[in-house]
Design an enzyme around this catalytic site. Structure first.
Site, PDB file in Angstrom:
ATOM      1  N   LYS A   1      66.132 -26.840   1.079  1.00  7.61           N
ATOM      2  CA  LYS A   1      66.530 -25.427   0.970  1.00  7.61           C
ATOM      3  C   LYS A   1      67.990 -25.289   0.526  1.00  7.61           C
ATOM      4  O   LYS A   1      68.364 -24.324  -0.130  1.00  7.61           O
ATOM      5  CB  LYS A   1      66.322 -24.760   2.330  1.00  7.61           C
ATOM      6  CG  LYS A   1      66.573 -23.260   2.363  1.00  7.61           C
ATOM      7  CD  LYS A   1      66.145 -22.712   3.698  1.00  7.61           C
ATOM      8  CE  LYS A   1      66.511 -21.277   3.917  1.00  7.61           C
ATOM      9  NZ  LYS A   1      66.041 -20.794   5.225  1.00  7.61           N
TER      10      LYS A   1
ATOM     11  N   ASP B   1      72.562 -16.889  14.469  1.00  6.29           N
ATOM     12  CA  ASP B   1      71.540 -17.891  14.168  1.00  6.29           C
ATOM     13  C   ASP B   1      72.185 -19.279  14.074  1.00  6.29           C
ATOM     14  O   ASP B   1      72.824 -19.610  13.078  1.00  6.29           O
ATOM     15  CB  ASP B   1      70.863 -17.504  12.844  1.00  6.29           C
ATOM     16  CG  ASP B   1      69.746 -18.467  12.447  1.00  6.29           C
ATOM     17  OD1 ASP B   1      69.622 -19.540  13.064  1.00  6.29           O
ATOM     18  OD2 ASP B   1      68.997 -18.131  11.507  1.00  6.29           O
TER      19      ASP B   1
ATOM     20  N   GLU C   1      66.209 -13.229   6.795  1.00  2.25           N
ATOM     21  CA  GLU C   1      65.917 -13.819   8.112  1.00  2.25           C
ATOM     22  C   GLU C   1      66.402 -12.942   9.271  1.00  2.25           C
ATOM     23  O   GLU C   1      65.649 -12.719  10.220  1.00  2.25           O
ATOM     24  CB  GLU C   1      66.507 -15.234   8.196  1.00  2.25           C
ATOM     25  CG  GLU C   1      65.714 -16.226   7.348  1.00  2.25           C
ATOM     26  CD  GLU C   1      66.467 -17.488   7.002  1.00  2.25           C
ATOM     27  OE1 GLU C   1      67.549 -17.716   7.567  1.00  2.25           O
ATOM     28  OE2 GLU C   1      65.969 -18.249   6.158  1.00  2.25           O
TER      29      GLU C   1
ATOM     30  N   ASP D   1      58.523 -18.731   7.690  1.00  8.92           N
ATOM     31  CA  ASP D   1      59.947 -19.031   7.802  1.00  8.92           C
ATOM     32  C   ASP D   1      60.137 -20.387   7.126  1.00  8.92           C
ATOM     33  O   ASP D   1      59.751 -21.418   7.676  1.00  8.92           O
ATOM     34  CB  ASP D   1      60.345 -19.080   9.289  1.00  8.92           C
ATOM     35  CG  ASP D   1      61.761 -19.610   9.498  1.00  8.92           C
ATOM     36  OD1 ASP D   1      62.490 -19.801   8.507  1.00  8.92           O
ATOM     37  OD2 ASP D   1      62.130 -19.828  10.672  1.00  8.92           O
TER      38      ASP D   1
END
Ligand code: AMP
Length: 618
Positions: free
Chosen positions: A86, A210, A186, A22
């Site tokens: 990211k 999330d 994800e 992850d």
């Protein structure tokens, strides 16, 4: 139990371990499947901590330090400590212009269209290189723990990542010495960790909520026969638990009249706020002792105060859920499962709000929300290692892929919703005599005319030996791999000449763009069909005109005067009909010319020319 033995050397064959990673905005983790109980496990450091902060600090010698040790330098060396990389993956400077203030380090604007670079200690790094450093740290952690050189991984990305961001993630893996076998969404990984979608014949509709430190995503997934389809996504890339902390800081500052301090004091206050927030996940009040300069504070926060503070932030996430539901075309009653991901879903108020919103669904929150994505990635890795034959796990291509044929028509080679990886080939031919090259233009979309679709690329197959129109056999092959990268090859089968391109669109499509394209195709379906039929009739007419005129030129001596005149008249009539844009008029004029030429065409027409009437021409 099976013990694999290499029959040549007699030694125990080492089973290859594929890890799940992850690669997060704030934190990253690596996980694997523990052989003894077949359960996924996140790999911890010697202190028992599985989380690796996605932070890179460059020391005086430009050596990167990744993770917890880098975290400390956020305060003393912000210009050399890189976080949230990211957010920059696969992005141009233009993409992040409005959020530049979010980064304490230097982002370089050398070319507004090009991809960003980051400056640290006088050296420029690409987000791919920086992500590779984090992946390398995870690779080393796993290799050390598993006592085996880990070379393969499954890496997760947000569902909304476009092709360019997915490709960047893959390249970062390569740079870190990892072969990225699969890029997995994800929310898909999180669902897998809860065993959702593991059975081949199961039909599920899932919402994955999330809420991390700095980002929020909601994804609505549909699983059918092992195929995960992302129906919709929504979220806010600058919303998360950090906003809870900031709200607490502001509250305390006004309640205790705390003046703006230096960077270190601000950071200490922020950390105290985070501690209070975490304490309130399991108690009804919190007190934090903090010395700032000469003052010592007892910073109190009750659960009710905290909930008041975060109410507007949580409401924002619920608004995103409403939008995602609307885009998915489903009703709340359709959602059977809700999976909670991200550290901030530990806040009971968040959990309550989500439970209330999806009130008919089963809430999955038993797995550590920081680890759930990595654990799911490990399960997917195990599938790829061939250890779980029961599990299908297939993705589908969201839009059709095809090429442009004569008249600007879209000829689909891989239809939408095809399971990937997929391969398909189709044969084409030339439309003109002696044609030595053809242009192959690759498109994505559902509309009948290519101009309405999205062009992915084009290339020319040249060196085709000169042959009469219709004689070359050109095979166009599409190979779509599991990450959505398309390889297109063209081969002239008689001569064997071949040309291949890999289509990697610089910028992919977001889910909403895909949706718009699909919607357009439904709205324009009838008009598209009519236009396609017209263009097809026109193309057929033009081909017939071409071959008949060529025939007249080369074989005039074989016709009597009457036949020649009749043919010429029919040709003129068809040319006139072509200007009408009326399909019926074109078809009847084509039929008429066909009738007139039929007797002698059958007699004399070259077989190759007859062949040319078949198949599609590019
Ligand atoms: P993630 O980005 O998923 O790692 O989530 C990190 C966020 O979760 C940070 O804002 C943390 O402060 C928050 N967090 C971690 N543990 C807890 C907890 N027990 N209660 C509330 N928030 C938490």
């Amino acid at each position: 139990m099976k013990i694999p033995i290499n029959i040549v050397t007699g030694q125990l064959k080492e089973e290859e371990i594929i890890v799940g990673i992850d690669l997060g905005t704030t934190n990253s983790l690596v996980a694997y499947i523990n052989k003894s109980d077949q359960k996924p496990l996140a790999i911890a450091d010697s202190a028992g901590d599985a989380i690796v902060p996605s932070i890179i600090y460059f020391d005086e010698n430009h050596q990167p330090v990744v993770g917890k040790q880098a975290h400390e330098h956020l305060i003393d060396h912000p210009e050399r400590t890189i976080y949230s990389v990211k957010r920059l993956l696969g992005k141009s400077y233009k993409d992040i212009e409005t959020h530049e203030s979010h980064f304490a380090y230097k982002i370089i604007d050398d070319n507004s269209e090009g991809l960003v670079k980051i400056e640290a200690g006088g050296i420029y790094y690409s987000p791919i290189e920086l992500s590779a450093m984090i992946l390398k740290e995870l690779k080393e952690r796993a290799s050390h723990f598993l006592r085996s050189d880990i070379k393969k991984a499954v890496v997760t990305v947000p569902a909304y990542f476009n092709d360019s961001q997915r490709q960047a993630t893959r390249n970062a893996g390569k740079l870190a010495g990892l072969e990225v076998l699969r890029i997995v969404n994800e929310p898909t990984a999180a669902s897998l960790a809860y065993g959702l979608g593991l059975k081949a014949d199961e039909l599920q509709t899932i919402a994955v909520y999330d809420l991390g430190g700095g980002t929020f995503d909601i994804s609505i997934l549909n699983i059918e026969n092992g195929i995960f389809e992302v129906l919709s996504t929504n979220g806010d890339t600058y919303l998360g638990g950090d906003d809870f902390d900031r709200a607490i800081v502001e509250f305390w500052k006004s309640k205790y009249q705390i003046a703006d301090g230096n960077k270190q004091q601000i950071q200490e206050l922020r950390l105290a706020a985070e501690r209070a927030k975490i304490a309130l996940s399991s108690s009804t009040s919190s007190e934090q002792k903090l010395s700032l300069g000469d003052n010592i504070y007892n910073l109190n926060l009750s659960l009710a105060e905290f909930q008041n503070l975060i109410f507007p932030i949580v409401t924002k996430t619920m608004d995103c859920c409403k939008l995602a539901m609307k885009d998915s075309g489903l009703t709340l009653a359709d959602i059977k499962h809700v999976v909670l991901v991200g550290g901030s879903t530990r806040t009971p108020f968040v959990k309550e709000q989500v439970t209330q919103f999806f009130n008919q669904a089963q809430i999955h929150d038993q797995i550590n929300p920081d680890e759930v994505v990595a654990l799911g990635a490990a399960i997917q890795a195990d599938v790829l290692a061939g250890n779980r034959r029961d599990l299908l796990l297939i993705d589908v291509t969201p839009l059709s892929l095809g090429i442009e044929t004569l008249g600007g028509l879209m000829d689909t080679i891989i239809p939408r919703n095809t399971k990937v990886p997929a391969a398909a080939a189709r044969e084409y031919t030339t439309s003109k005599d002696g044609q030595t090259h053809i242009k192959i233009s690759v498109y994505q979309g559902e509309r009948d005319m290519v101009v309405e679709n999205r062009k992915l690329g084009e290339f020319v197959l040249s060196g085709i030996p000169a042959m009469p129109a219709g004689l070359p056999k050109i095979e166009i092959k599409f190979q779509l791999n599991a990450d959505g990268i398309l390889k297109v090859s063209a081969k002239e089968l008689r001569s064997g000449i071949e040309q291949t391109v890999e289509v990697k669109p610089q910028y992919g499509l977001t889910d909403s763009e895909v949706e718009k394209m699909l919607l357009d195709s439904f709205t324009h379906a009838q008009a598209d069909i009519n236009l396609r039929l017209l263009v097809e009739s026109q193309t057929e007419a033009q081909q017939l005109l071409y071959t008949t005129e060529k025939f007249l030129k080369n074989h005039a001596d074989k016709l009597n005067q009457e036949e020649e005149k009749q043919t010429q008249d029919a040709i003129d009539k068809l040319k006139l009909a072509l200007q009408s844009n009326d399909r019926q008029v074109v078809i009847s004029a084509t039929e008429f010319l066909n009738e007139v030429t039929k007797p002698f065409a059958e007699r004399l027409m070259d077989i190759a020319i007859a062949e040319a009437m078949k198949g599609k021409k590019i």
